[in-house]
Design a protein around this motif. Structure first.
Motif, short mmCIF file in Angstrom:
data_model
loop_
_atom_site.label_atom_id
_atom_site.label_comp_id
_atom_site.label_asym_id
_atom_site.label_seq_id
_atom_site.Cartn_x
_atom_site.Cartn_y
_atom_site.Cartn_z
N VAL A 150 0.85 -1.19 0.00
CA VAL A 150 0.00 0.00 0.00
C VAL A 150 0.88 1.24 0.00
N THR A 151 0.29 2.36 -0.40
CA THR A 151 0.99 3.64 -0.41
C THR A 151 0.15 4.69 0.31
N GLU A 152 0.77 5.80 0.67
CA GLU A 152 0.06 6.85 1.37
C GLU A 152 -1.10 7.39 0.52
N HIS A 153 -2.20 7.67 1.20
CA HIS A 153 -3.44 8.20 0.61
C HIS A 153 -4.26 7.17 -0.15
N GLU A 154 -3.79 5.92 -0.22
CA GLU A 154 -4.51 4.87 -0.95
C GLU A 154 -5.75 4.41 -0.17
N PRO A 155 -6.90 4.27 -0.83
CA PRO A 155 -8.08 3.71 -0.16
C PRO A 155 -7.84 2.25 0.20
N VAL A 156 -8.27 1.83 1.39
CA VAL A 156 -8.04 0.46 1.84
C VAL A 156 -9.25 -0.05 2.62
N ASP A 157 -9.30 -1.39 2.78
CA ASP A 157 -10.30 -2.04 3.63
C ASP A 157 -9.66 -2.31 4.99
N LEU A 158 -10.38 -1.97 6.04
CA LEU A 158 -9.85 -2.11 7.40
C LEU A 158 -10.73 -3.05 8.22
N ILE A 159 -10.09 -3.80 9.11
CA ILE A 159 -10.79 -4.62 10.08
C ILE A 159 -10.27 -4.26 11.46
N ALA A 160 -11.16 -3.87 12.36
CA ALA A 160 -10.76 -3.57 13.73
C ALA A 160 -10.26 -4.85 14.39
N TYR A 161 -9.03 -4.82 14.89
CA TYR A 161 -8.37 -6.03 15.38
C TYR A 161 -8.22 -6.04 16.90
N GLN A 162 -7.67 -4.96 17.44
CA GLN A 162 -7.47 -4.85 18.88
C GLN A 162 -7.64 -3.40 19.32
N LYS A 163 -8.08 -3.22 20.57
CA LYS A 163 -8.20 -1.88 21.14
C LYS A 163 -6.99 -1.63 22.04
N THR A 164 -6.33 -0.48 21.86
CA THR A 164 -5.13 -0.16 22.62
C THR A 164 -5.31 1.18 23.33
N ASP A 165 -4.26 1.64 24.00
CA ASP A 165 -4.32 2.92 24.71
C ASP A 165 -4.40 4.11 23.76
N ILE A 166 -3.88 3.97 22.54
CA ILE A 166 -3.83 5.10 21.62
C ILE A 166 -4.88 5.03 20.51
N GLY A 167 -5.48 3.86 20.36
CA GLY A 167 -6.48 3.71 19.30
C GLY A 167 -6.72 2.25 19.00
N TYR A 168 -7.15 1.98 17.78
CA TYR A 168 -7.42 0.61 17.35
C TYR A 168 -6.29 0.10 16.46
N LYS A 169 -5.82 -1.12 16.76
CA LYS A 169 -5.01 -1.81 15.77
C LYS A 169 -5.96 -2.33 14.70
N VAL A 170 -5.63 -2.10 13.44
CA VAL A 170 -6.49 -2.52 12.34
C VAL A 170 -5.69 -3.36 11.36
N ILE A 171 -6.37 -4.31 10.73
CA ILE A 171 -5.78 -5.11 9.67
C ILE A 171 -6.12 -4.44 8.34
N ILE A 172 -5.11 -4.19 7.55
CA ILE A 172 -5.25 -3.46 6.29
C ILE A 172 -5.24 -4.44 5.12
N ASN A 173 -6.35 -4.48 4.36
CA ASN A 173 -6.44 -5.33 3.17
C ASN A 173 -6.09 -6.79 3.47
N SER A 174 -6.36 -7.24 4.71
CA SER A 174 -6.07 -8.61 5.15
C SER A 174 -4.59 -8.95 5.07
N LYS A 175 -3.70 -7.92 5.03
CA LYS A 175 -2.27 -8.17 4.85
C LYS A 175 -1.38 -7.46 5.86
N HIS A 176 -1.70 -6.23 6.20
CA HIS A 176 -0.81 -5.41 7.01
C HIS A 176 -1.51 -4.95 8.28
N LEU A 177 -0.70 -4.45 9.22
CA LEU A 177 -1.21 -3.94 10.48
C LEU A 177 -1.04 -2.43 10.53
N GLY A 178 -2.05 -1.72 11.01
CA GLY A 178 -1.98 -0.28 11.13
C GLY A 178 -2.64 0.18 12.41
N VAL A 179 -2.59 1.50 12.63
CA VAL A 179 -3.20 2.09 13.82
C VAL A 179 -4.20 3.16 13.40
#
Length: 328
Positions: free
Chosen positions: A193-222
């Motif tokens: 993926v690249t910056e500004h690219e539209p993606v599909d997200l899945i909420a994975y875990q809740k943390t102190d700063i936000g949600y860990k999300v799975i990006i396009n079933s491949k990567h991890l983001g916040v």
């Protein structure tokens, strides 16, 4: 004798080369090698079938013939039944149709126009329908449940549980199978993926700063809390975009679409709300972000951009307490 030995050597080398490759890849390689080799590869060897369709994926297939209980689609080496309940009105032999392909309980390939919660390679939250000593069966959104073996469960599943599942093709059976052990499929080592690219997200875990999300079933983001104005359920699917990629490949994401690409749609929403409320809404660019999100379903940043666009088009004006619709 020489031909048999050569064939044996060729096949042995072929199997070694394909060690660890899944059934689909092996089938495709078998087809290609069979075409190029002067020695035929025995079809009795396991896994060596030319697969003309992708199991667990959407395929566009031609209607071969119509029968009382549905239509048969041309799957290459075999015809695949599309049951009557899933046949669209007006579909005729010779037409092409996009269908999802899976195995029924008897191991036969079946086509459906129903949409499963996920295809092979994707993840989705699924509910456990039934369990037995071998594993669990989870609701898939189609007539068939998806099987998750005990070895692929983080903890034993019970009917009614909801679990985040990734789908894959089992190498032994060739069938779509689920796993709860998804960490090995998620990596930020090589990003797709690249910056500004539209993606599909899945909420994975809740943390102190936000949600860990799975990006396009491949990567991890916040997804930071200041980017979301409502609670997300774990496993919930949402649309977003890549906000920032750091030097260490950590990813920050935002919900919705990037910047002004979402403004036209939100303009229409605000105008409709103004018309429904006699041309006035008690919200403006100074309103509380949470109040804005609760009423409009958008962030304050998007709200301000949209108001600015409507103001420049002379469709609205601002008052001390809100926003007023101007006459056309």
């Amino acid at each position: 004798m020489e031909k048999e030995q050569s064939t044996e050597i060729f096949v042995t080398s072929y199997l070694i080369a394909l060690k660890g490759i899944n059934r689909i890849a092996m089938g495709a390689a078998h087809c290609e090698i069979s075409k190029q080799s002067k020695f035929p590869i025995p079809h009795k060897l396991p896994y060596l079938a030319c697969l003309m369709v992708q199991v667990g994926q959407y395929n566009t297939l031609r209607v071969a013939k119509e029968v009382d209980f549905g239509m048969y689609l041309d799957g290459g080496k075999e015809e695949i039944l599309l049951p009557k309940r899933y046949v669209p009105e007006g579909l005729q032999p010779g037409d092409e149709i996009s269908v999802f392909i899976y195995h029924d309980n008897d191991g036969r390939l079946i086509a459906t126009t129903a949409r499963p919660y996920a295809v092979v390679g994707e993840m989705a939250m699924m509910e456990v329908a039934d369990v037995n000593t071998a594993g669990a069966f989870l609701k898939w959104g189609i007539m068939k449940d998806v099987f998750v073996p005990i070895s692929q469960q983080e903890k034993r599943m019970r009917p009614g549980d909801r679990r985040l599942i990734r789908l894959f093709i089992d190498e032994k059976t060739g069938r779509v199978t689920g796993t709860e052990k998804i960490d090995k499929y998620i990596s930020n080592y090589e990003l797709t993926v690249t910056e500004h690219e539209p993606v599909d997200l899945i909420a994975y875990q809740k943390t102190d700063i936000g949600y860990k999300v799975i990006i396009n079933s491949k990567h991890l983001g916040v997804l930071h809390y200041n980017e979301v104005f409502r609670d997300l359920e774990i496993g919930e699917k949402v649309k977003g975009f890549i906000k920032h990629i750091r030097p260490d490949n950590k990813i920050d994401v935002s919900l919705g679409a990037k910047g002004y690409t979402r403004v036209p749609e939100e303009e229409e929403k605000i105008l409709n709300l103004l018309h429904k409320n006699s041309g006035y809404l008690p919200y403006n660019d100074k309103s509380d972000p949470e109040a804005i999100h609760a009423f409009f379903g958008m962030s304050k940043k998007t709200f301000k951009m949209t108001l600015g666009a409507l103001y420049k088009k002379r469709k609205i004006t601002f008052t001390q307490t809100g926003t007023k619709l101007l006459n056309d």
